[in-house]
Design a protein around this motif. Sequence first.
Motif, PDB file in Angstrom:
ATOM      1  N   ARG A 171       6.676  18.290 -15.529  1.00 46.24           N
ATOM      2  CA  ARG A 171       6.557  18.328 -16.989  1.00 46.24           C
ATOM      3  C   ARG A 171       5.720  19.519 -17.435  1.00 46.24           C
ATOM      4  O   ARG A 171       6.049  20.214 -18.395  1.00 46.24           O
ATOM      5  N   ALA A 172       4.638  19.758 -16.693  1.00 44.28           N
ATOM      6  CA  ALA A 172       3.783  20.896 -17.032  1.00 44.28           C
ATOM      7  C   ALA A 172       4.537  22.214 -16.868  1.00 44.28           C
ATOM      8  O   ALA A 172       4.428  23.118 -17.703  1.00 44.28           O
ATOM      9  N   ALA A 173       5.327  22.302 -15.797  1.00 43.29           N
ATOM     10  CA  ALA A 173       6.100  23.518 -15.574  1.00 43.29           C
ATOM     11  C   ALA A 173       7.118  23.719 -16.683  1.00 43.29           C
ATOM     12  O   ALA A 173       7.363  24.842 -17.146  1.00 43.29           O
ATOM     13  N   THR A 174       7.694  22.631 -17.141  1.00 35.38           N
ATOM     14  CA  THR A 174       8.678  22.723 -18.217  1.00 35.38           C
ATOM     15  C   THR A 174       8.025  23.176 -19.516  1.00 35.38           C
ATOM     16  O   THR A 174       8.550  24.025 -20.246  1.00 35.38           O
ATOM     17  N   GLU A 175       6.853  22.607 -19.791  1.00 36.32           N
ATOM     18  CA  GLU A 175       6.146  22.973 -21.019  1.00 36.32           C
ATOM     19  C   GLU A 175       5.723  24.437 -20.992  1.00 36.32           C
ATOM     20  O   GLU A 175       5.603  25.082 -22.036  1.00 36.32           O
ATOM     21  N   ASN A 176       5.519  24.967 -19.787  1.00 39.29           N
ATOM     22  CA  ASN A 176       5.144  26.380 -19.662  1.00 39.29           C
ATOM     23  C   ASN A 176       6.357  27.308 -19.647  1.00 39.29           C
ATOM     24  O   ASN A 176       6.227  28.516 -19.486  1.00 39.29           O
ATOM     25  N   GLY A 177       7.522  26.689 -19.766  1.00 36.79           N
ATOM     26  CA  GLY A 177       8.742  27.489 -19.815  1.00 36.79           C
ATOM     27  C   GLY A 177       9.234  27.972 -18.473  1.00 36.79           C
ATOM     28  O   GLY A 177      10.067  28.867 -18.394  1.00 36.79           O
ATOM     29  N   THR A 178       8.711  27.389 -17.392  1.00 35.96           N
ATOM     30  CA  THR A 178       9.133  27.852 -16.069  1.00 35.96           C
ATOM     31  C   THR A 178      10.191  26.957 -15.441  1.00 35.96           C
ATOM     32  O   THR A 178      10.671  27.224 -14.352  1.00 35.96           O
ATOM     33  N   GLU A 179      10.539  25.894 -16.124  1.00 36.76           N
ATOM     34  CA  GLU A 179      11.518  24.976 -15.543  1.00 36.76           C
ATOM     35  C   GLU A 179      12.243  24.263 -16.665  1.00 36.76           C
ATOM     36  O   GLU A 179      11.705  24.059 -17.749  1.00 36.76           O
ATOM     37  N   SER A 201       0.834  -1.205   0.000  1.00 39.82           N
ATOM     38  CA  SER A 201       0.000   0.000   0.000  1.00 39.82           C
ATOM     39  C   SER A 201       0.868   1.254   0.000  1.00 39.82           C
ATOM     40  O   SER A 201       0.604   2.216  -0.730  1.00 39.82           O
ATOM     41  N   ARG A 202       1.913   1.226   0.818  1.00 35.34           N
ATOM     42  CA  ARG A 202       2.794   2.389   0.902  1.00 35.34           C
ATOM     43  C   ARG A 202       3.528   2.614  -0.418  1.00 35.34           C
ATOM     44  O   ARG A 202       3.754   3.751  -0.835  1.00 35.34           O
ATOM     45  N   LEU A 203       3.886   1.507  -1.081  1.00 35.89           N
ATOM     46  CA  LEU A 203       4.580   1.623  -2.361  1.00 35.89           C
ATOM     47  C   LEU A 203       3.662   2.238  -3.409  1.00 35.89           C
ATOM     48  O   LEU A 203       4.086   3.090  -4.202  1.00 35.89           O
ATOM     49  N   GLN A 204       2.400   1.831  -3.425  1.00 34.10           N
ATOM     50  CA  GLN A 204       1.463   2.403  -4.388  1.00 34.10           C
ATOM     51  C   GLN A 204       1.263   3.897  -4.137  1.00 34.10           C
ATOM     52  O   GLN A 204       1.166   4.693  -5.078  1.00 34.10           O
ATOM     53  N   GLU A 205       1.213   4.274  -2.869  1.00 33.35           N
ATOM     54  CA  GLU A 205       1.081   5.701  -2.544  1.00 33.35           C
ATOM     55  C   GLU A 205       2.308   6.471  -3.021  1.00 33.35           C
ATOM     56  O   GLU A 205       2.191   7.578  -3.572  1.00 33.35           O
ATOM     57  N   ALA A 206       3.486   5.881  -2.811  1.00 38.23           N
ATOM     58  CA  ALA A 206       4.725   6.544  -3.221  1.00 38.23           C
ATOM     59  C   ALA A 206       4.774   6.706  -4.741  1.00 38.23           C
ATOM     60  O   ALA A 206       5.188   7.752  -5.257  1.00 38.23           O
ATOM     61  N   LEU A 207       4.336   5.674  -5.461  1.00 40.15           N
ATOM     62  CA  LEU A 207       4.327   5.758  -6.917  1.00 40.15           C
ATOM     63  C   LEU A 207       3.350   6.828  -7.392  1.00 40.15           C
ATOM     64  O   LEU A 207       3.612   7.545  -8.358  1.00 40.15           O
ATOM     65  N   SER A 208       2.227   6.929  -6.717  1.00 39.62           N
ATOM     66  CA  SER A 208       1.248   7.954  -7.074  1.00 39.62           C
ATOM     67  C   SER A 208       1.841   9.346  -6.884  1.00 39.62           C
ATOM     68  O   SER A 208       1.703  10.225  -7.745  1.00 39.62           O
ATOM     69  N   ILE A 209       2.530   9.540  -5.767  1.00 36.50           N
ATOM     70  CA  ILE A 209       3.186  10.835  -5.515  1.00 36.50           C
ATOM     71  C   ILE A 209       4.238  11.107  -6.584  1.00 36.50           C
ATOM     72  O   ILE A 209       4.352  12.227  -7.095  1.00 36.50           O
ATOM     73  N   MET A 210       4.995  10.077  -6.928  1.00 35.19           N
ATOM     74  CA  MET A 210       6.048  10.243  -7.929  1.00 35.19           C
ATOM     75  C   MET A 210       5.475  10.719  -9.256  1.00 35.19           C
ATOM     76  O   MET A 210       5.970  11.676  -9.866  1.00 35.19           O
ATOM     77  N   TRP A 211       4.396  10.051  -9.709  1.00 42.98           N
ATOM     78  CA  TRP A 211       3.828  10.429 -11.011  1.00 42.98           C
ATOM     79  C   TRP A 211       3.189  11.815 -10.975  1.00 42.98           C
ATOM     80  O   TRP A 211       3.235  12.557 -11.950  1.00 42.98           O
ATOM     81  N   GLN A 212       2.592  12.155  -9.846  1.00 40.83           N
ATOM     82  CA  GLN A 212       2.009  13.486  -9.723  1.00 40.83           C
ATOM     83  C   GLN A 212       3.083  14.563  -9.807  1.00 40.83           C
ATOM     84  O   GLN A 212       2.925  15.570 -10.511  1.00 40.83           O
ATOM     85  N   GLN A 213       4.182  14.357  -9.107  1.00 42.85           N
ATOM     86  CA  GLN A 213       5.256  15.344  -9.137  1.00 42.85           C
ATOM     87  C   GLN A 213       5.930  15.394 -10.503  1.00 42.85           C
ATOM     88  O   GLN A 213       6.318  16.457 -10.980  1.00 42.85           O
ATOM     89  N   GLU A 214       6.025  14.228 -11.133  1.00 42.32           N
ATOM     90  CA  GLU A 214       6.620  14.200 -12.478  1.00 42.32           C
ATOM     91  C   GLU A 214       5.741  14.969 -13.452  1.00 42.32           C
ATOM     92  O   GLU A 214       6.235  15.730 -14.290  1.00 42.32           O
ATOM     93  N   ALA A 215       4.416  14.786 -13.337  1.00 44.86           N
ATOM     94  CA  ALA A 215       3.488  15.480 -14.224  1.00 44.86           C
ATOM     95  C   ALA A 215       3.544  16.989 -13.980  1.00 44.86           C
ATOM     96  O   ALA A 215       3.521  17.787 -14.931  1.00 44.86           O
ATOM     97  N   ALA A 216       3.653  17.382 -12.711  1.00 42.59           N
ATOM     98  CA  ALA A 216       3.738  18.805 -12.394  1.00 42.59           C
ATOM     99  C   ALA A 216       5.023  19.405 -12.949  1.00 42.59           C
ATOM    100  O   ALA A 216       5.034  20.515 -13.490  1.00 42.59           O
TER     101      ALA A 216
END
Length: 699
Positions: free
Chosen positions: A492-500, A475-490
Amino acid sequence: MSGGGCSIVWFRRDLRVEDNPALSAGVRTGQVVAVFVWAPEEEGPYHPGRVSRWWLKHSLAHLESSLKSLGTSLVTKRSTDSVSSLLELVKSTGATQLFFNHLYDPLSLIRDHRAKQALIAQGVTVQSFNADLLYEPWEVNDEQGHPFTTFAAFWERCLSMPYDPEAPLLPPKKIISGDLTRCPSDTLVFEDESEKGSNALLARAWSPGWSNADKALTAFINGPLIEYSKNCRKADSATTSFLSPHLHFGEVSVRKAFHLVRLKQVSWANEGNSAGEESVNLFLKSIGLREYSRYLSFNHPYSHERPLLGHLKFFPWVVDESYFKAWRQGRTGYPLVDAGMRELWATGWLHDRIRVVVASFFVKVLQLPWRWGMKYFWDTLLDADLESDALGWQYISGTLPDGRELDRIDNPEFEGYKFDPNGEYVRRWLPELARLPTEWIHHPWNAPEYLLQAAGIELGSNYPLPIVGLDAAKSRLQEALSIMWQQEAASRAATENGTEEGLGDSSEYAPVAFPQDVQMDEDIEPSVRAEPPRNRNHLPGPNRQFEDQMVPSITSFVRAEDDETSSDVRNSAGESRGEVPATNMNVNMNMDLDTGSPGTGVLQTTRTGPNIPPAHYNFTTGVYNGAEDSTAESSSTTSRRERDGGVVPVWSPTTSAFSDQIVGDENGVGASSSYLPRHPQSHQLVNCQQLSQTGPVSR
């Protein structure tokens, strides 16, 4: 080759007189001064551990004896700067030439490049050779000339190269010694008084030295090799080649091993011995994994510091030193894991299957930073090998394109009955469980109370309860993976917006410091601590005034503007995401420095790769194991090309296209991963092309 004066042959991890190209080159030129420089401070946090230093001590003594029988002696120097020591030796001996063999870890690549530049500037001819691999990393590329991103594709290309690996060289018949009166040897100290008692036990099981390595190779090929495919998965008996320490220190030639095994393959093929052929293929794959570890390190020099798949930098590792301590001490409550960790501390050795088990538990169940485990293996394994270590732990952590799925947890109980079906391995290393029936040996927490009492076991007292429940870990691993993908998506979005900047790579990945206390802290001596490496000025551009197999220059990834601190390897103890515990992890890549891992090295195969001697690499020392069934066939092509004297390309990172390859490669284990395909945009290797250059680069 010719010239006045003598030649210096610089020994490092090539401690043999047989099939030693640098030594052979020196002998051909005339007088030879054989040198070994002991400069552990250059290794930074990767200062050799106690058992590695014990092995080195005896291997050097064996080499010294061999050199004396041939007419010379080994000059030993204690130093904090190998290059300065070499310059002093050149001055004292009047040497006009230096010969040495290649190493491929990032620390050695930098040091070797610096040595060439400094000595060439003094008018010394410098030549270096391949003595550690079947093929140099820059020789093996795909059809587009790019490095491979998966082991299967890499090894397939190695086995189908248009020219076979060089044949091993015979040892010299005689060595003409240079004048050693002006370069007396320093006494090298490899162990202190507190370590001698533990080290004395190692001599009962191991015999360091190149001629002993040769005997071990011959004995394995003429004996256990034929049933290797059947027995190498057994963790409760000696079923591997145990060659990995010999291979790490260069006591045995990988080319000799390859050629002798190939001869057996041909012989068994002619006899119709399919089982023997299968064993050969499996053993050769373990050699391939060792090759791949060097290949990966050469093309991605930060692979021992940060993940190769960019999204893993967002994984919320658990920075818990109490978990780390329980794992080190073999007190997790999972018998197979605990038995493995106690064997590792007592002997400096682990079967490759057990390496995978304990590493997987470390990463998936405890979710500790993978670099902590990698560093501990480095400190404690006899066959500790930085390249194999990095490959193995990256594989287990799912940070390779063809690595294990990060969301898959192996059940230690099931693994126990698979690799230790009779419980003998657990009983040997966990005497407190010795009287427990085999039915319960791998999960004592489920055993009836009357059986526990009869066996003298009190869970939570003389043997711990499981430190983490597997259901909770999942369960903890699934939560960690969810956090990882959320942060990765954020991100990526910041990069696409030219802020990172830096989408899809881990170039800004700041490792967490290693824990300050990495010893068993009961009745055991602390592991060796490395002194922080000293800063260097950035390296000059490569010199092209000589034709030679140049050691690839790592100058491409040295930031000229960051002479004092490399931002790519800086510590960040304050981060909530854990990274390797590093007592001295501020490795500034502007300085010069040097199978286990989870693997050690004999030639073997584990889950997805060769099994190294009781370690996961068998051949090298890594946790990484390729597919269990080896289908590789060796190429018998006889066409060759001239490689001696050719100019090796200066190390230069590949283009971004290399990173993009990972997504489309269907040969990798990771291609069928349950989570990677869902996020193809994040599957990019570290793009070293972003790093500034400090010298000219030629391809």
